[in-house]
Design an enzyme around this catalytic site. Structure first.
Site, short mmCIF file in Angstrom:
data_model
loop_
_atom_site.label_atom_id
_atom_site.label_comp_id
_atom_site.label_asym_id
_atom_site.label_seq_id
_atom_site.Cartn_x
_atom_site.Cartn_y
_atom_site.Cartn_z
N ALA A 61 -20.55 6.59 -21.14
CA ALA A 61 -19.09 6.50 -21.18
C ALA A 61 -18.69 5.16 -21.79
CB ALA A 61 -18.54 6.59 -19.76
N GLY A 100 -23.63 8.36 -19.06
CA GLY A 100 -23.00 9.60 -19.50
C GLY A 100 -23.71 10.23 -20.69
C1 LIG Z 1 -26.92 0.80 -25.14
C2 LIG Z 1 -27.59 -0.55 -25.00
C3 LIG Z 1 -29.00 -0.42 -24.46
C4 LIG Z 1 -27.67 -1.19 -26.41
O1 LIG Z 1 -28.26 -2.46 -26.30
P1 LIG Z 1 -28.24 -3.48 -27.54
O2 LIG Z 1 -28.99 -4.68 -27.09
O3 LIG Z 1 -28.69 -2.76 -28.75
O4 LIG Z 1 -26.74 -3.85 -27.80
P2 LIG Z 1 -25.69 -4.53 -26.86
O5 LIG Z 1 -26.02 -4.33 -25.44
O6 LIG Z 1 -25.45 -5.92 -27.32
O7 LIG Z 1 -24.41 -3.64 -27.14
C5 LIG Z 1 -23.80 -3.64 -28.43
C6 LIG Z 1 -22.31 -3.56 -28.26
O8 LIG Z 1 -21.98 -2.31 -27.68
C7 LIG Z 1 -21.20 -2.49 -26.50
N1 LIG Z 1 -21.54 -1.41 -25.57
C8 LIG Z 1 -22.75 -1.02 -25.19
N2 LIG Z 1 -22.69 0.02 -24.37
C9 LIG Z 1 -21.38 0.31 -24.24
C10 LIG Z 1 -20.64 1.30 -23.53
N3 LIG Z 1 -21.28 2.23 -22.78
N4 LIG Z 1 -19.32 1.30 -23.62
C11 LIG Z 1 -18.68 0.38 -24.38
N5 LIG Z 1 -19.30 -0.58 -25.09
C12 LIG Z 1 -20.63 -0.60 -25.01
C13 LIG Z 1 -21.62 -3.86 -26.00
O9 LIG Z 1 -20.62 -4.40 -25.19
C14 LIG Z 1 -21.78 -4.61 -27.30
O10 LIG Z 1 -20.48 -4.94 -27.74
P3 LIG Z 1 -20.18 -6.40 -28.31
O11 LIG Z 1 -18.73 -6.37 -28.57
O12 LIG Z 1 -20.61 -7.35 -27.26
O13 LIG Z 1 -21.04 -6.52 -29.52
C15 LIG Z 1 -26.80 -1.48 -24.07
O14 LIG Z 1 -25.61 -1.83 -24.68
C16 LIG Z 1 -26.48 -0.88 -22.74
O15 LIG Z 1 -27.30 -0.89 -21.87
N6 LIG Z 1 -25.26 -0.36 -22.61
C17 LIG Z 1 -24.77 0.15 -21.34
C18 LIG Z 1 -25.31 1.52 -21.07
C19 LIG Z 1 -24.75 2.05 -19.79
O16 LIG Z 1 -24.92 1.48 -18.75
N7 LIG Z 1 -24.08 3.20 -19.88
C20 LIG Z 1 -23.43 3.80 -18.74
C21 LIG Z 1 -21.96 3.71 -18.90
S1 LIG Z 1 -21.07 4.26 -17.47
C22 LIG Z 1 -21.14 5.95 -17.60
O17 LIG Z 1 -21.70 6.47 -18.50
C23 LIG Z 1 -20.40 6.69 -16.52
C24 LIG Z 1 -20.68 8.17 -16.57
O18 LIG Z 1 -21.41 8.57 -15.45
C25 LIG Z 1 -19.42 8.94 -16.71
C26 LIG Z 1 -18.58 8.98 -15.50
C27 LIG Z 1 -17.29 9.69 -15.69
C28 LIG Z 1 -16.19 8.71 -15.58
C29 LIG Z 1 -15.05 9.30 -14.88
C30 LIG Z 1 -14.21 8.24 -14.31
C31 LIG Z 1 -13.59 8.81 -13.09
C32 LIG Z 1 -12.93 7.80 -12.34
C33 LIG Z 1 -12.31 8.38 -11.12
C34 LIG Z 1 -11.58 7.32 -10.47
C35 LIG Z 1 -10.37 7.80 -9.79
C36 LIG Z 1 -9.82 6.62 -9.16
C37 LIG Z 1 -8.47 6.89 -8.67
O19 LIG Z 1 -8.34 7.71 -7.78
O20 LIG Z 1 -7.56 6.24 -9.19
#
Ligand SMILES: CC(C)(COP(=O)(O)OP(=O)(O)OC[C@H]1O[C@@H](n2cnc3c(N)ncnc32)[C@H](O)[C@@H]1OP(=O)(O)O)[C@@H](O)C(=O)NCCC(=O)NCCSC(=O)C[C@@H](O)CCCCCCCCCCCCC(=O)O
Length: 718
Positions: A61, A100
């Site tokens: 996500a 996600g």
């Molecule tokens: C992917 C990586 C391993 C890459 O690593 P690498 O070293 O190559 O690069 P960087 O880490 O430097 O990243 C480059 C660049 O990209 C940005 N970035 C990376 N990942 C993301 C991301 N997922 N989203 C946005 N941006 C990202 C990073 O910041 C860098 O940017 P910059 O500007 O600094 O250059 C590594 O990046 C990594 O490990 N990323 C994270 C991976 C991760 O953990 N992913 C999980 C994300 S959370 C998720 O997926 C949730 C899901 O389960 C979906 C859930 C559904 C959501 C629904 C929400 C419901 C909420 C309900 C609340 C109700 C509340 C109420 O009642 O009000």
């Protein structure tokens, strides 16, 4: 977005395209909906292949969207729609499928991975749980025990392990895309019912309760007080015991609870600040944009003590050839033996081939350093010795060689004064054990050039460390902030608390170890040596100095007295605790009666010190020093301080870091409490609120990311 194309063989290819990691932003989700609908409706399409652009499937996500109002189609029904498709959907996992991203792949009917790919449900590292069906589908796919481990740790799983566990169906060394296309053709037309994980039952061990209880115990040890891993266990329990729809309901409830918790916010803050620190910009304008790092083809380490050995191993592991220097044959031999066995252990553990390690040669001859690009001096914390070495290095090394000093707090400028090119002298404060700990404080003296900083920061990257640029002052950022924190802990003992009470409060806050256990582990003589150097105790202390006062300020001689009586911590079996069994700290009745005697000797009325007071005095004095550091321009931003504390000092990640925590608590409250404690203890100047804190409160306590703009540029030491 997601690009749609039809290719021969009646295959629709949908490509997630959102650089750099193809995160599932609102636009991407909209496009997936639309393209999947299009493919399922197209009579000509018999199977669908889902992949990511630029060799990455999907990083999950879009975390940035979590701090905004949610827009666009939600993930859960989108993944359900994919799973319900009658046409086979094959995910092509290249690069990463995290969070996600993996949940999306689990909604597909098949998964084909490249051998270099990694998968994982990493949400727990962001204070969340997999909430797009991951907690319900993964246990159904690979069984409860393996899924529990992956979901509660958020660890990255290699493609090889993923195929072994059954997360992916096939791994290939060649093109995963081509493999997936050919595979999709073979399964087109087959019924997809059996491939829908939501219809499966999770394989569950008979002793489910003890499995889950064991996981909770490990979580408490690893990250006490963190909500997300505990919620992950509850969600996996639901997968093991409830039908899919009810499990999904539980997953959503738990997510809503975590999502609005301060912990998720703190951990996402950590994710972004760590990346911001690596980008490195100083208030004076130096950054990667305008400064080029010098290449490091060969490095040298001087001194093969604990730090030098770890640094040599780190360099070698990064493939950098190293020359290790000692002064005596005996030390050189012992150092060589230790380094070689560390490297053997490392390569076995990490599966590194010897060919990938940088060679290490060992010598007593400093002249062998004439061709090195970078030297890291790692001898004892002795200014005279360090200056002598820097003077010699100036005559031996190439004029453009970068000269680094590994010190935990000595004046970089004074060390640089002994070198002929002070602009190429930089402090590299590694943390012990240096081949394990992630943090590297890169310390700029007033004369350090941007090129020197850039080269040291580039080195940090190569060593897979988190480099943070800091200014030159006693203790730099990390150790300087530790001083008032440690002092408060001593004062609390003087006033009536016991070491185990202080430690318990700090451990419940989330530190892996309380301060007294930490001191026992690292050795009480470390601080004793530096207090003797500073003339606070020992032979340099002027005769007639009051026992509990130095320069008109309160001083606690407690740790000095312990050291004088040979209680140096774990290594002597006694310190703040007793160690009858190796490494097991037990409260020591001797210490209790020693403290009582001490209090009566100095006429201190012992009192019950409450938990709130312990926490506030320890943490707020540390935070207050952080504000002073910002004010003096020793750190470029509060985010940098937080990165240092989370990655080097065991500050609990789910609390974001000291400066973020202060903001979460409320700056007016921190100010108010400091004022209160300072009124009660006017002889502790550290408790006097810093003017930076006052200024921020006066400006309405803006969020942490706005503080940088308020820090006076002209006071920057960077
Ligand atoms: C992917 C990586 C391993 C890459 O690593 P690498 O070293 O190559 O690069 P960087 O880490 O430097 O990243 C480059 C660049 O990209 C940005 N970035 C990376 N990942 C993301 C991301 N997922 N989203 C946005 N941006 C990202 C990073 O910041 C860098 O940017 P910059 O500007 O600094 O250059 C590594 O990046 C990594 O490990 N990323 C994270 C991976 C991760 O953990 N992913 C999980 C994300 S959370 C998720 O997926 C949730 C899901 O389960 C979906 C859930 C559904 C959501 C629904 C929400 C419901 C909420 C309900 C609340 C109700 C509340 C109420 O009642 O009000």
């Amino acid at each position: 977005m997601a690009l749609y194309r039809r290719i021969p063989g009646a295959i629709a290819v949908i490509t997630l395209t959102n650089p750099p990691v193809n995160a599932l932003s609102c636009t991407v989700r909209e496009a997936i909906y639309e393209t999947v609908k299009r493919a399922t409706a197209d009579q000509e399409v018999k199977a669908i292949v889902l992949c990511g652009a630029n060799g990455k499937f999907c990083g999950g996500a879009d975390i940035k969207e979590f701090s905004r109002e949610m827009r666009g189609p939600p993930l859960v029904p989108m993944i359900d729609m994919i799973e319900e498709s009658e046409k086979p959907v094959v995910a092509v996992i290249e690069g990463v499928a995290f969070g996600g991203g993996l949940e999306l792949a689990l909604g597909c009917h098949y998964r084909i991975a490249h051998s270099g790919a990694q998968v994982g449900l990493t949400e727990v590292t962001l204070g969340l749980l997999p909430a797009a069906g991951g907690t319900q589908r993964l246990p159904r796919l690979i069984g409860v025990p393996a899924a529990l481990d992956i979901i509660t740790t958020g660890r990255h799983v290699s493609a090889q392990e993923a195929v072994r566990l059954g997360i992916v169906d096939k791994v290939t060394d060649s093109s995963a895309m081509e493999e997936a296309i050919e595979f999709a053709k073979t399964v087109a037309g087959e019924p997809m019912g059996p491939r829908r994980l939501s219809l499966w039952t999770a394989a569950c061990p008979e002793d489910l309760d003890s499995l889950l209880e064991g996981a909770l115990v490990r979580i408490r040890q690893r990250s006490r007080g963190a909500l997300a891993p505990v919620a992950c266990v509850q969600a996996v329990r639901a997968a093991a015991s409830l039908p899919f729809a009810q499990g999904m309901k539980k997953e959503q409830e738990l997510m809503a609870y975590l999502f609005t918790s301060g912990q998720a916010r703190a951990m996402q803050y950590c994710f972004f600040t760590q990346r911001a620190a690596a980008r490195w910009t100083t208030p004076s304008g130096a950054s990667w944009e305008n400064t080029k790092a010098r290449p490091v083809r060969q490095a040298a380490v001087i001194g093969l003590g604990t730090m030098g050995k770890g640094i040599a191993v780190s360099l070698s592991r990064a493939g950098i050839p190293v020359i290790a220097v000692e002064t005596e044959q005996k030390r050189l031999k012992a150092g060589r033996k230790a380094v070689n066995s560390m490297l053997t252990r490392e390569s076995q553990k990490r599966g590194l081939a010897e060919a990938h390690l940088g060679s290490i040669s060992f010598t007593l001859d400093l002249r062998k350093l004439r061709d090195t690009d970078l030297v890291i001096e790692a001898v004892f914390e002795d200014m005279a010795l360090k200056k002598q070495i820097f003077s010699k290095l100036s005559s031996v090394c190439r004029p453009d060689a970068l000269l680094c000093t590994n010190t935990s707090g000595l004046n970089i400028d004074e060390i640089a004064s002994a070198a002929s090119r002070p602009e190429l002298v930089v402090g590299t404060h590694f943390f012990a054990p240096a081949h394990v700990m992630k943090l590297l404080e890169v310390v700029c003296g007033p004369r350090t050039s941007p090129v020197a900083v850039a080269t040291a920061m580039q080195l940090a990257k190569r060593l897979e460390k988190i480099g943070v640029v800091v200014g030159n002052c006693s203790g730099f950022v990390g150790n300087r902030m530790m001083r008032p924190y440690t002092e408060q802990a001593y004062y609390l003992l003087e006033e009536g608390a016991r070491p185990e009470e202080v430690d318990l409060v700090l451990e419940e806050f989330g530190f892996a170890m309380g301060i007294f256990r930490v001191m026992d582990l690292s050795g009480l003589d470390v601080g004793w040596r530096s207090r003797k150097e500073l003339g606070l105790t020992g032979p340099k202390l002027p005769p007639g100095t009051e026992a509990r006062s130095r320069g008109g300020k309160r001083y606690s001689p407690l740790p000095d007295i312990l050291c004088e009586s040979g209680r140096l911590g774990q290594k002597t079996g006694r310190g703040w605790y007793l160690y009858e069994k190796e490494r097991v700290a037990t409260p020591d009745p001797w210490l209790q009666s020693f403290l009582e005697d001490y209090r009566s000797r100095f006429g201190i009325q012992s009192r019950r010190v409450g938990q709130d007071e312990i926490l506030e005095r320890c943490l707020y004095s540390l935070i207050n020093e952080g504000f002073r550091i910002l004010q003096e321009g020793i750190a470029a931003s509060p985010e940098d301080i937080d990165v240092i504390y989370v990655s080097g000092y065991g500050w609990p990640r789910h609390r974001g870091g000291p400066m973020f925590y202060a903001w979460m608590v409320g700056l007016p409250k921190v100010l108010d409490k400091l004022e209160h404690y300072h009124r009660t203890h006017p002889d502790i100047p550290n408790l006097a609120p810093s003017s930076m804190l006052r200024k921020l409160v006066a400006r309405g306590s803006p969020p942490v990311h706005q503080w940088r703009a308020l820090i006076q540029q002209h006071s920057s030491q960077l």
